[in-house]
Each structure stands twice: as structure tokens, then as C-alpha cells.
Motif scaffolding. Structure first.
Motif, short mmCIF file in Angstrom:
data_model
loop_
_atom_site.label_atom_id
_atom_site.label_comp_id
_atom_site.label_asym_id
_atom_site.label_seq_id
_atom_site.Cartn_x
_atom_site.Cartn_y
_atom_site.Cartn_z
N LEU A 1 0.81 -1.00 -0.44
CA LEU A 1 -0.57 -0.01 -0.50
C LEU A 1 0.96 1.63 0.32
O LEU A 1 0.47 2.68 -0.20
N LYS A 2 1.96 1.38 0.76
CA LYS A 2 3.01 2.39 0.41
C LYS A 2 3.11 2.29 -1.06
O LYS A 2 4.22 3.85 -1.73
N ILE A 3 3.57 1.80 -2.25
CA ILE A 3 3.56 1.36 -3.73
C ILE A 3 2.75 2.90 -4.12
O ILE A 3 1.60 2.74 -4.26
N ASP A 4 3.30 3.67 -4.83
CA ASP A 4 2.44 5.34 -5.16
C ASP A 4 1.93 3.61 -6.61
O ASP A 4 1.66 3.50 -7.70
N GLY A 5 0.42 4.11 -6.22
CA GLY A 5 -0.48 3.92 -7.75
C GLY A 5 -1.52 2.67 -7.14
O GLY A 5 -2.88 2.59 -7.55
#
Length: 347
Positions: free
Chosen positions: A329-333
Motif C-alpha cells: 500500500l506504500k507503492i505509488d498508485g
């Protein structure tokens, strides 16, 4: 109607009523003091039998209602109720107002308990987040009625204020219809559905002995990402009849990215991952998801699509799942992450 600032004019030079109405609309920075609002609300509806401007201006009276609401002053709220009691109910009960103006008058008079004759005003209040219409079917029915009302009023004769309100509702309806998926689902509804897949897996067929006389035992193996995709397609297909699988995107250099599942009505990509054994680390899975997300964003059509990652974990390493989801969930997008364990009977 305009996205730009309204044309400049001398706000202090306007009448007290118009200053209050414009302040209530919230389109300018100018405000009206509490004493001035009380002064307006203390004025009679007629002077020497001549109605004051607000008597037949339900749009302006509605804006004054909003101004009073924002002030959050019980005394001024009582003054407003007393003010409208001198003219609004009488106007609404006569032949002075059209159907839409009567609906606005009903909202001003009764608020949440109002019953509306047309579709335009309740939709307007919904899109202004004043009185939300949470029932999807009800809202769709009102949208159908509104389109007929809009066509009729567009033929001419409607006031500028009413046409402005209708154009606003029309624009919001266009966005609503384009964004609302089948059954009125939202991204949160989709994630909740995916999270509850393990409930159904309780009855996943994995037999040690046949269930009927003479039958061979049957096992439904889930051996790779394609099997998980098929399962998700089976579950989501009856709900989202526009579902698409194996969607090829524009090449990125030597890369030829492909979406596992796509829900156009939610503009949402579902990316499937499969952990067969401990050789596939959670770190590696996070890296793959990050790469896939960046490739999807490279395609102009899917640049603003939402992405949901779902992992089928055969190892049932539940102690790692919270940290894994936090990382994804920290990954952009990435807009959602779901982890589903293989049924405990499946070895």
C-alpha cells in the motif's frame, strides 16, 4: 456555472438581501455580519402591500438558509424560521411558483422531511452533499426523470437561475453515470468482497474420498496465477458484466505489460500474485507489484486507473501478511491489497 471567479462587482453597494444571498452561495470571500443578517431577518415581507424582492426569489432564500446554517447560531436560526413563515408557505401553496421552485421552497421549509414533486431539486441537493441519496436504484430512477425535465426546460421559458441549477445537475449526472459501476459498487465494496472470499473457500472441493457411491475423490487444485484469475473472473463476472481479462497494454520498450483483470465501470485493475512456496519471498512479490504498477501507469488509458493487488498464499504465512500489505500500500498508485490463504485442506 463558471469554473472561474464571478465577474467583479461592488459587493458593499448591493442591498442587504443580495449581500446575504451571495454570501450564502459561498462563491466570494465577502461575508455578512451577524447583526446585518439579523437585520434582514427582522424585515417584513411587504412594505405598503408591495412584496419585498425575496418573496418570489426562492433561490436567494435558499442561499440565505445556507448562510444561516453556516453561522451555527440558534438565535439567528429561529429568526430565519420566523422570517420565511411570513411569505414562503403562502407562495408555495399558490400559483406563483413553478414545480421546481416549489420543490426548493419545500426544502427551505422542511429540510430533511421534504417530499419533492420533481427530480431536479433532490438530485441538486444530493450532489451538493446537502441531502444524500444513498439508494443507488432510487438515484438512477431520479436521473432518468431529470433528463426528461431538462429537455422540457431547455425548450425555453425557464429562468436563468433554474437553468443554471439544471446545468449543474446535468454535469454531475454525466460524471455519476460514467463512474457508477453495476449494482452501485464502490472500490471499498470491491475490497470488502475480495476480503471475504475465504468464507466461500470453506466449501472448496478437496476430497479424500468420493462423496457419492462409487465416485472418485475430486480435488480442485489452484496451481498458478492463471487459476486464481479464473476464480476471480468466476466470482466477479456475474456482478461486473464488463469485466475483461488478459488486457494487453502499450509496449514499454521491450516490455509488453498485460493486465490480469480490469473492471471498466470501476476503472480498476486487479493484479494477481501467487505464492507457491517459501522460495518466492514477500520482498520479491512487492518488487513485482511495484514494477507492474509503474508499467500500467505508462499507458495513457490506464494512467489514472485504480490498482488492487490480490495475493494467493499457498504457504499461509499469516504472520507476514500485515507487513506485506503495509508495504504494497506504500507503492505509488496501489489502492488496495488483499491476501487470501489457500484452504487449509489444500496441500
Amino acid at each position: 456555472m463558471s469554473k472561474d471567479a464571478p465577474s467583479s462587482f461592488d459587493f458593499p453597494a448591493l442591498s442587504l438581501y443580495h449581500r446575504c444571498a451571495i454570501s450564502g452561495l459561498g462563491v466570494l470571500n465577502e461575508t455578512v455580519s451577524s447583526p446585518d443578517v439579523s437585520r434582514l431577518l427582522g424585515q417584513a415581507a411587504k412594505i405598503d402591500s408591495t412584496p419585498r424582492p425575496w418573496v418570489s426569489d426562492v433561490f436567494g432564500v435558499m442561499a440565505v438558509k445556507w448562510l444561516v446554517g453556516r453561522m451555527n447560531d440558534a438565535r439567528i436560526a429561529r429568526e430565519f424560521e420566523n422570517w420565511i413563515s411570513g411569505f414562503l408557505a403562502q407562495q408555495a401553496g399558490g400559483d406563483h411558483l413553478n414545480l421546481f421552485e416549489k420543490d426548493i421552497a419545500a426544502y427551505v421549509l422542511s429540510g430533511e422531511s421534504s417530499i419533492y414533486a420533481g427530480a431536479c431539486v433532490p438530485l441538486f441537493l444530493h450532489y451538493r452533499t446537502i441531502r444524500r441519496i444513498d439508494d443507488h436504484q432510487n438515484r438512477m430512477a431520479l436521473i432518468g426523470r431529470f433528463m426528461g425535465e431538462f429537455r422540457a426546460q431547455a425548450q425555453g421559458g425557464a429562468s436563468t437561475a433554474l437553468l443554471s441549477l439544471m446545468v449543474y445537475v446535468f454535469d454531475q449526472v454525466n460524471q455519476d453515470v460514467a463512474a457508477v459501476p453495476p449494482k452501485g459498487w464502490s472500490l471499498d465494496d470491491l475490497l470488502e468482497f475480495l476480503e471475504h472470499i475465504p468464507v466461500g473457500l470453506k466449501r472448496w472441493t478437496w476430497e479424500d474420498a468420493g462423496r457419492t457411491r462409487g465416485a472418485e475423490p475430486v480435488k480442485w487444485p489452484v496451481e498458478n496465477e492463471y487459476h486464481v484469475q479464473n476464480l476471480l473472473y468466476f466470482l466477479l463476472g456475474p456482478i461486473f458484466n464488463d469485466i475483461a481479462d488478459e488486457v494487453n497494454l502499450q509496449p514499454v520498450g521491450q516490455k509488453n505489460p498485460r493486465i490480469d483483470l480490469y473492471l471498466p465501470s470501476l476503472h480498476t485493475i486487479i493484479e494477481v500474485k501467487y505464492r507457491k512456496d517459501v522460495k518466492k519471498s514477500f520482498q520479491a512479490l512487492i518488487g513485482e507489484i511495484a514494477e507492474d504498477a509503474s508499467l500500467y501507469r505508462a499507458d495513457a488509458k490506464y494512467k489514472d486507473a485504480r490498482i488492487v493487488s490480490i495475493l494467493w498464499d499457498c504457504t499461509r504465512a499469516t504472520q507476514e501478511h500485515a507487513k506485506f500489505k503495509e508495504g504494497v500500500l506504500k507503492i505509488d498508485g496501489i489502492d488496495g491489497c488483499v491476501v487470501t490463504n489457500a484452504p487449509s485442506t489444500m496441500n
